[in-house]
Motif scaffolding. Sequence first.
Motif, short mmCIF file in Angstrom:
data_model
loop_
_atom_site.label_atom_id
_atom_site.label_comp_id
_atom_site.label_asym_id
_atom_site.label_seq_id
_atom_site.Cartn_x
_atom_site.Cartn_y
_atom_site.Cartn_z
N ILE A 206 44.77 73.15 13.28
CA ILE A 206 43.49 73.91 12.94
C ILE A 206 43.81 75.19 12.78
N GLU A 207 43.48 75.91 11.66
CA GLU A 207 43.73 77.38 11.03
C GLU A 207 42.54 78.21 11.74
N HIS A 208 42.97 78.85 12.83
CA HIS A 208 42.22 79.78 13.66
C HIS A 208 41.83 81.08 12.65
N ALA A 209 41.04 81.89 13.18
CA ALA A 209 40.48 83.16 12.34
C ALA A 209 41.40 84.04 12.40
N PRO A 210 41.90 84.60 11.37
CA PRO A 210 42.81 85.77 11.42
C PRO A 210 42.58 86.91 12.35
N SER A 211 41.38 87.27 12.50
CA SER A 211 41.30 88.15 13.64
C SER A 211 41.62 87.69 14.89
N ALA A 212 41.25 86.56 15.22
CA ALA A 212 41.38 85.64 16.37
C ALA A 212 42.79 85.64 16.86
N ARG A 213 43.44 85.29 15.72
CA ARG A 213 45.17 85.04 15.79
C ARG A 213 45.55 86.42 16.42
N LYS A 214 45.11 87.90 15.70
CA LYS A 214 45.59 89.17 15.95
C LYS A 214 45.40 89.30 17.25
N LEU A 215 44.05 89.04 17.80
CA LEU A 215 43.58 89.51 19.16
C LEU A 215 44.29 88.66 20.17
N MET A 216 44.62 87.35 19.99
CA MET A 216 45.34 86.71 20.89
C MET A 216 46.78 87.07 21.23
N GLU A 218 47.65 90.20 20.68
CA GLU A 218 47.32 91.35 21.36
C GLU A 218 47.51 91.33 23.17
N LYS A 219 46.74 90.30 23.33
CA LYS A 219 46.21 89.83 24.80
C LYS A 219 47.36 88.96 25.27
N GLY A 220 48.07 88.52 24.67
CA GLY A 220 49.37 87.33 25.12
C GLY A 220 49.02 86.11 25.29
N LEU A 221 47.75 85.65 24.67
CA LEU A 221 47.26 84.23 24.89
C LEU A 221 47.74 83.21 23.71
N LYS A 222 47.81 82.20 24.06
CA LYS A 222 47.75 80.99 23.40
C LYS A 222 46.56 80.06 22.82
N GLU A 227 38.95 78.56 24.28
CA GLU A 227 38.01 77.52 23.73
C GLU A 227 37.42 77.87 22.54
N GLY A 228 37.68 77.18 21.56
CA GLY A 228 37.24 77.48 20.15
C GLY A 228 35.90 76.97 19.81
N THR A 229 34.88 77.75 19.34
CA THR A 229 33.40 77.43 18.83
C THR A 229 33.24 77.30 17.50
N GLY A 230 34.29 77.45 16.88
CA GLY A 230 33.95 77.39 15.21
C GLY A 230 34.24 75.96 14.71
N MET A 236 37.31 81.61 17.08
CA MET A 236 36.66 82.66 16.35
C MET A 236 37.19 84.03 17.30
N LYS A 237 37.04 85.26 16.76
CA LYS A 237 37.30 86.59 17.42
C LYS A 237 36.59 86.62 18.82
N GLU A 238 35.23 86.04 18.72
CA GLU A 238 34.24 86.17 19.87
C GLU A 238 34.77 85.28 21.15
N ASP A 239 35.57 84.38 20.75
CA ASP A 239 36.09 83.13 21.71
C ASP A 239 36.99 84.11 22.35
N VAL A 240 37.87 84.75 21.59
CA VAL A 240 39.15 85.38 22.52
C VAL A 240 38.39 86.44 23.44
N LEU A 241 37.41 87.29 22.99
CA LEU A 241 36.69 88.25 23.45
C LEU A 241 36.37 87.78 25.07
N ARG A 242 35.94 86.42 24.93
CA ARG A 242 35.29 85.94 26.12
C ARG A 242 36.33 85.63 27.26
N GLY A 243 37.68 85.55 26.82
CA GLY A 243 38.63 85.26 27.65
C GLY A 243 39.02 83.98 27.78
#
Length: 501
Positions: A206-216, A218-222, A227-230, A236-243
């Motif tokens: 699945i091609e995740h949102a560019p902003s979400a990939r960048k934020l992941m 930065e936070k060291g997340l895989k 959990e993706g809601t798109g 999405m970016k807001e999914d990464v912000l939720r943690g």
Amino acid sequence: MAEIRVPTLGESVTEATVATWFKKPGDAVAVDEMLCELETDKVTVEVPSSVAGVLDEIVAKEGETVSVDALLATVREGAEAAAPKPEAKPAAGEAPAKGGETVDVMVPALGESVSEATVSTWFKKPGDTVAADEMLCELETDKVSVEVPSPAAGVLSEILADAGATVQAGGKLAVIASGEGAAAAPAPKAAPAEAPAAGTSASRDIEHAPSARKLMEEKGLKPGQVEGTGKDGRIMKEDVLRGPAAKPAAAPAPEPASVPRAPVPAEDASREERVKMTRLRQTIARRLKDSQNTAAMLTTYNEVDMSGVMGLRSEYKDLFEKKHGVKLGFMSFFVKACCHALFEVPEVNAEIDGTDIVYKNYVHMGVAVGTPSGLVVPVLRDAHQMGFAAIEKKIAELGVRARDGKLSMAEMQGGSFTISNGGVYGSLMSSPILNPPQSGILGMHKIQDRPVAEKGQVVIRPMMYLALSYDHRIVDGKGAVTFLVRVKEALEDPRRLLMDL
């Protein structure tokens, strides 16, 4: 050659990031088929093709930032571009109806800034005969309920999105067999063989949102930790912000709450009922909390003697109803009084946009209405130009539509000030919460006989407490108090509204 441009992205949103292209140059596209997905700081927007043809050129690549009405791509029309629509094929194992055709039932436009909905209820089941424009199902967005009619007469042959499923604007809901032989079309049953296909779909890359990939990064997340809601589980970016998403041991974990739920004894758990929040209730909760977190909210209070309004209403209510066909209520007095005060204190009718203050030379009055599904705020546009009768008629109309869940998105957007009447439920005093991005909201309360001092004498008067909550970032205390005093003066002596005093 048709141009595909960035659509309107919503109130105060001027740019977006191109997240994913679903087509590549040379691919055949059908009318309303999704070409790409844009991501803003608030929502994800899918861009459909306005014509049938062949995708000729992609102008804005994935990851690029584009503004409203910017050119995204071009589609080549013509006989050589015509291509059969993939969805027109019959379901696996099914023969097309003799002499008939299949018609797709699509998710309608959901309104500005709304890109997805939840399938609430199906009124028909596979195999049922349907008439043109007969209601098939009901969709629930975070703001309104939308009924989906049948685009043609025939037989509902397949439901692609069951009740509870999340669907995207322009997505496919069901298939109808129309034409000759439609009545004989068998109701397709869910075949077990389809299960592996679903698994394959879920497991593909699945091609995740560019902003979400960048934020992941930065936070060291895989991706597996979020959990993706798109669409198709896209992050999405807001999914990464939720943690990171909590990993359940055996059963799915409950929705995260703001305060962890304490263990419940077994004897109490059997007497509880857990109901998932509707999208409308989730949005109400989020927006109210965002309002508290964003605005420097403050409330000022006053009280008004309603004798003048009640006397005028009692004197003219019968003539008013006879001439205009609607009852004279209290709300029209408050709307007129607020319009009068807003032009004297314009900052209460303004909003903050970045580092700018937007002053509005009109009043789009929001009137909060309680419904079985939650609080909604339909808007009286250009209320300052409306008379008492027009205001009462519009409020009555919007109130009925709100309770029936028939309000459109346009009827709930663009308000510049809001009035909330808690008095109808018996509230004596409260502090209303701002409706962003507005800077003011007036709270009305119960009319109650109280002893007051008047010319050195104690008299009984019908009194009401008024509460103005305002954004202290833009409205100073002097302006807020002045506004509330002007409303009080206009209500205690309604003749001031006629004299523009």
